[in-house]
Design a protein around this motif. Structure first.
Motif, PDB file in Angstrom:
ATOM      1  N   LYS A  19       0.847  -1.198   0.000  1.00  0.00           N
ATOM      2  CA  LYS A  19       0.000   0.000   0.000  1.00  0.00           C
ATOM      3  C   LYS A  19       0.878   1.241   0.000  1.00  0.00           C
ATOM      4  CE  LYS A  19      -4.339   1.597   2.004  1.00  0.00           C
ATOM      5  NZ  LYS A  19      -5.324   1.416   3.102  1.00  0.00           N
ATOM      6  N   ASP A  20       0.570   2.170  -0.909  1.00  0.00           N
ATOM      7  CA  ASP A  20       1.342   3.402  -1.056  1.00  0.00           C
ATOM      8  C   ASP A  20       0.564   4.558  -0.429  1.00  0.00           C
ATOM      9  OD1 ASP A  20       2.985   5.472  -1.894  1.00  0.00           O
ATOM     10  OD2 ASP A  20       2.064   5.585  -3.873  1.00  0.00           O
ATOM     11  N   THR A  21       1.219   5.302   0.464  1.00  0.00           N
ATOM     12  CA  THR A  21       0.520   6.415   1.123  1.00  0.00           C
ATOM     13  C   THR A  21       0.977   7.793   0.673  1.00  0.00           C
ATOM     14  OG1 THR A  21       2.115   6.437   2.972  1.00  0.00           O
ATOM     15  CG2 THR A  21       0.131   5.051   3.216  1.00  0.00           C
ATOM     16  N   ASN A  22       2.071   7.877  -0.098  1.00  0.00           N
ATOM     17  CA  ASN A  22       2.562   9.207  -0.478  1.00  0.00           C
ATOM     18  C   ASN A  22       2.510   9.481  -1.977  1.00  0.00           C
ATOM     19  OD1 ASN A  22       4.653   7.641  -1.403  1.00  0.00           O
ATOM     20  ND2 ASN A  22       6.214   8.479  -0.020  1.00  0.00           N
ATOM     21  N   GLY A  23       1.898   8.566  -2.745  1.00  0.00           N
ATOM     22  CA  GLY A  23       1.657   8.822  -4.157  1.00  0.00           C
ATOM     23  C   GLY A  23       2.845   8.655  -5.071  1.00  0.00           C
ATOM     24  N   ASP A  24       3.945   8.054  -4.574  1.00  0.00           N
ATOM     25  CA  ASP A  24       5.114   7.874  -5.449  1.00  0.00           C
ATOM     26  C   ASP A  24       5.059   6.567  -6.233  1.00  0.00           C
ATOM     27  OD1 ASP A  24       5.697   6.010  -3.495  1.00  0.00           O
ATOM     28  OD2 ASP A  24       7.674   6.830  -2.987  1.00  0.00           O
ATOM     29  N   GLY A  25       3.994   5.795  -6.041  1.00  0.00           N
ATOM     30  CA  GLY A  25       3.820   4.553  -6.800  1.00  0.00           C
ATOM     31  C   GLY A  25       4.473   3.341  -6.186  1.00  0.00           C
ATOM     32  N   VAL A  26       5.098   3.521  -5.007  1.00  0.00           N
ATOM     33  CA  VAL A  26       5.769   2.430  -4.316  1.00  0.00           C
ATOM     34  C   VAL A  26       5.186   2.314  -2.904  1.00  0.00           C
ATOM     35  CG1 VAL A  26       7.972   1.562  -3.431  1.00  0.00           C
ATOM     36  CG2 VAL A  26       7.885   2.739  -5.640  1.00  0.00           C
ATOM     37  N   GLY A  27       4.862   1.111  -2.502  1.00  0.00           N
ATOM     38  CA  GLY A  27       4.340   0.901  -1.158  1.00  0.00           C
ATOM     39  C   GLY A  27       5.344   1.305  -0.099  1.00  0.00           C
ATOM     40  N   ASP A  28       4.863   1.554   1.121  1.00  0.00           N
ATOM     41  CA  ASP A  28       5.731   2.072   2.171  1.00  0.00           C
ATOM     42  C   ASP A  28       5.299   1.550   3.544  1.00  0.00           C
ATOM     43  OD1 ASP A  28       3.426   3.739   2.639  1.00  0.00           O
ATOM     44  OD2 ASP A  28       4.209   5.143   1.149  1.00  0.00           O
ATOM     45  N   LEU A  29       6.112   1.830   4.548  1.00  0.00           N
ATOM     46  CA  LEU A  29       5.806   1.360   5.897  1.00  0.00           C
ATOM     47  C   LEU A  29       4.509   1.963   6.448  1.00  0.00           C
ATOM     48  CD1 LEU A  29       9.346   1.233   7.594  1.00  0.00           C
ATOM     49  CD2 LEU A  29       8.075  -0.611   6.477  1.00  0.00           C
ATOM     50  N   PRO A  30       4.233   3.278   6.258  1.00  0.00           N
ATOM     51  CA  PRO A  30       2.927   3.786   6.688  1.00  0.00           C
ATOM     52  C   PRO A  30       1.764   3.061   6.012  1.00  0.00           C
ATOM     53  CG  PRO A  30       4.429   5.612   6.360  1.00  0.00           C
ATOM     54  CD  PRO A  30       5.125   4.382   5.835  1.00  0.00           C
ATOM     55  N   GLY A  31       1.975   2.576   4.792  1.00  0.00           N
ATOM     56  CA  GLY A  31       0.939   1.795   4.123  1.00  0.00           C
ATOM     57  C   GLY A  31       0.689   0.469   4.823  1.00  0.00           C
TER      58      GLY A  31
END
Length: 535
Positions: A19-31
């Protein structure tokens, strides 16, 4: 619970695609933090998070440049701490990937080592002089294609890379390397993680004599986890991995982990006889669990599953197995084994692997019945796939982002995702399946919660029954109860006569396509499952 890992269902999170939370197209830890409530609702016991450490991402995180920090692409150490805290509040254990055998060529250790033959890190990697004609020191091959040696002009030597050329292998014959590795593991244990998944753990040690690997006959060039046209398959890999020196190091690792309350180590093992190595690497003084690629292959039959599990059971002493039918390295199981699109089969596969003796790794998207995605060459990211295209398309087809909504891009990101989300995946999104009581998600969720109510299915022993194809049947016994399990692995109904002497009472509520018992015969519908309590 002590030994929480015994019989645990471990949900593998591939951070880039969760899940991507900052819109850069890559999932992240907050996701992952946002998705933890969903994961908890499935009824799993733990998550395993694939690498999120600092990395140039040549192999998407499996080339680590800093073992003790989070890559900015995924967030920060504070984000990881928040993830760990929320997971623990939800009753979910957290395991992280550790890639011990190799790192990135951008790691500070290697940047120092490559400068000369006499610096403090000079012997931290596997360096070797060329042969008289300038060629590499031996015939070892890289799993990702080509020779396993790369030239370094500053030292006028080759370095070993069992994987990509930018993933130099550490020299575990050096005690300082062993200690530095253990220190890195301790960093995360001190931070509060509940376990480690150890990538390619049998690759840590190499043969110090650098002997050539012997050739493998053409008819035996079939491998687990690599393309059959890969020259890696042309050799028996006796000398570049799975060396005897690994065992004392595993005991050092276990001694470290035993200083922490109820943590676990899970080793990924791929050797010439992975089942034998798994049995050897696990136990009270070594790894808590091990898993191999034996159920991640194209073979699929009741006989194959029965024989594979039985072989490991026979070889294993006090070790504990872990099984997986999908992960981030192989085509998704519903496509690999069933052609895709069969919802009952997708749910049954999860139930089948979760009914075997051992712990289980369930790969994100399995609970949705996701099929293997067809990623065109121009959108391919995996260097492995680019090298062997078109015979082998690499690993991107199982790594596409998890679809959260039935929308373009699957609701994974507000921007273009790093890999495309197929429209057929969006139609199988979490939101769609949450609203459908007959979805794969709902059946898998029901089964995983039901499984927890039957201790024999979690920690009991296993005894297989001699059944004709396509029926897979076995008894799980222990923890004060016994459960008879039968699966029809085909797309056509079958009749299975109950063996003489079995006093079986059918169990319901498991959420799968149910069989019926009448006059001593079990009628298994297509992709049907049957569970019964034994008196």
């Amino acid at each position: 619970m002590n030994n929480w890992w015994r019989g645990a269902v471990i949900y593998q999170v591939y951070p880039r695609s969760f899940k991507d939370t900052n819109g850069d197209g890559v999932g992240d830890l907050p996701g992952i933090v946002e998705g933890l409530d969903y994961i908890a609702s499935l009824g799993v016991d733990a998550i395993w998070i694939s690498p999120f450490f600092k990395s140039p991402m040549a192999d998407f995180g499996y080339d680590i440049a800093d073992y003790r920090d989070v890559d900015p692409l995924f967030g920060t150490l504070a984000d990881f701490d928040a993830l760990l805290a929320k997971a623990h509040r939800l009753g979910i254990k957290v395991m992280i990937d550790q890639v011990l055998s190799h790192c990135s060529d951008q790691h500070a250790w290697f940047q120092e080592s490559r400068q000369s033959r006499d610096n403090p890190k000079a012997d931290w990697y596997v360096w070797a002089d060329p042969q008289e004609d300038g060629t590499p020191p031996n015939n070892w091959m890289s799993l990702f294609g080509g020779v396993a040696w790369r030239w370094e002009p500053r030292r006028e030597q080759y370095y070993l890379h069992n994987f990509l050329g930018v993933q130099p292998d550490l020299n575990f014959h050096n005690p300082a390397v062993q200690q530095a590795t253990l220190d890195n593991v301790q960093f995360w244990l001190d931070r509060g993680v509940d376990g480690m998944r150890l990538d390619a753990i049998n690759f840590c040690f190499h043969d110090t004599e650098l002997r050539d690997n012997p050739p493998k006959p053409k008819e035996k060039r079939v491998g687990r986890g690599f393309s059959p046209d890969n020259p890696y398959a042309y050799q028996y890999h006796y000398y570049n991995n799975t060396r005897p020196e690994m065992l004392p190091f595993l005991e050092q690792l276990r001694a470290l982990m035993d200083r922490y309350p109820d943590v676990a180590a899970l080793g990924e093992i791929s050797s010439e006889d992975s089942l034998a190595t798994t049995a050897e690497y696990t136990g009270s003084k070594r790894l808590h669990m091990g898993y191999s690629f034996e159920l991640l292959v194209d073979d699929f039959s009741a006989a194959y599953i029965r024989d594979t599990v039985s072989r490991l059971e026979a070889a294993m002493d006090d070790g504990w197995p872990c099984w997986a039918i999908s992960n981030h390295d192989v085509p998704r199981a519903v496509s690999r084994w069933g052609g895709g699109g069969d919802d009952a089969f997708a749910a049954q596969l999860v139930a089948m692997v979760c009914s075997l003796r051992g712990s289980v790794c369930v790969y994100q998207g399995e609970e949705l019945g996701l099929t293997e995605a067809d990623v065109p060459f121009e959108l391919l990211q995996d260097p492995y796939g680019k090298t062997f295209w078109p015979n082998f398309k690499g690993r991107d087809g199982c790594r596409t982002p998890l679809p959260w909504q039935d929308a373009e891009g699957g609701g994974f990101s507000t921007g273009p995702s790093w890999l495309p989300v197929p429209s057929e995946h969006s139609a199988r999104s979490v939101a769609v399946q949450e609203a459908d009581p007959d979805s794969v998600l709902q059946h898998v969720r029901a089964f995983l919660h039901w499984r927890r109510q039957h201790p024999a299915l979690v920690r009991g022993g296993i005894r297989f029954l001699d059944t004709p194809e396509p029926v897979l049947a076995f008894v799980r016994e222990g923890e004060g109860s016994a459960v008879l399990v039968a699966f029809n692995l085909s797309a056509a109904p079958v009749q299975w006569p109950l063996p003489q002497g079995f006093n079986a009472t059918p169990l319901d509520g498991h959420g799968l396509r149910e069989a019926t018992l009448e006059a001593g015969t079990v009628s298994l519908p297509a992709r049907g499952s049957w569970f019964a309590a034994l008196a």
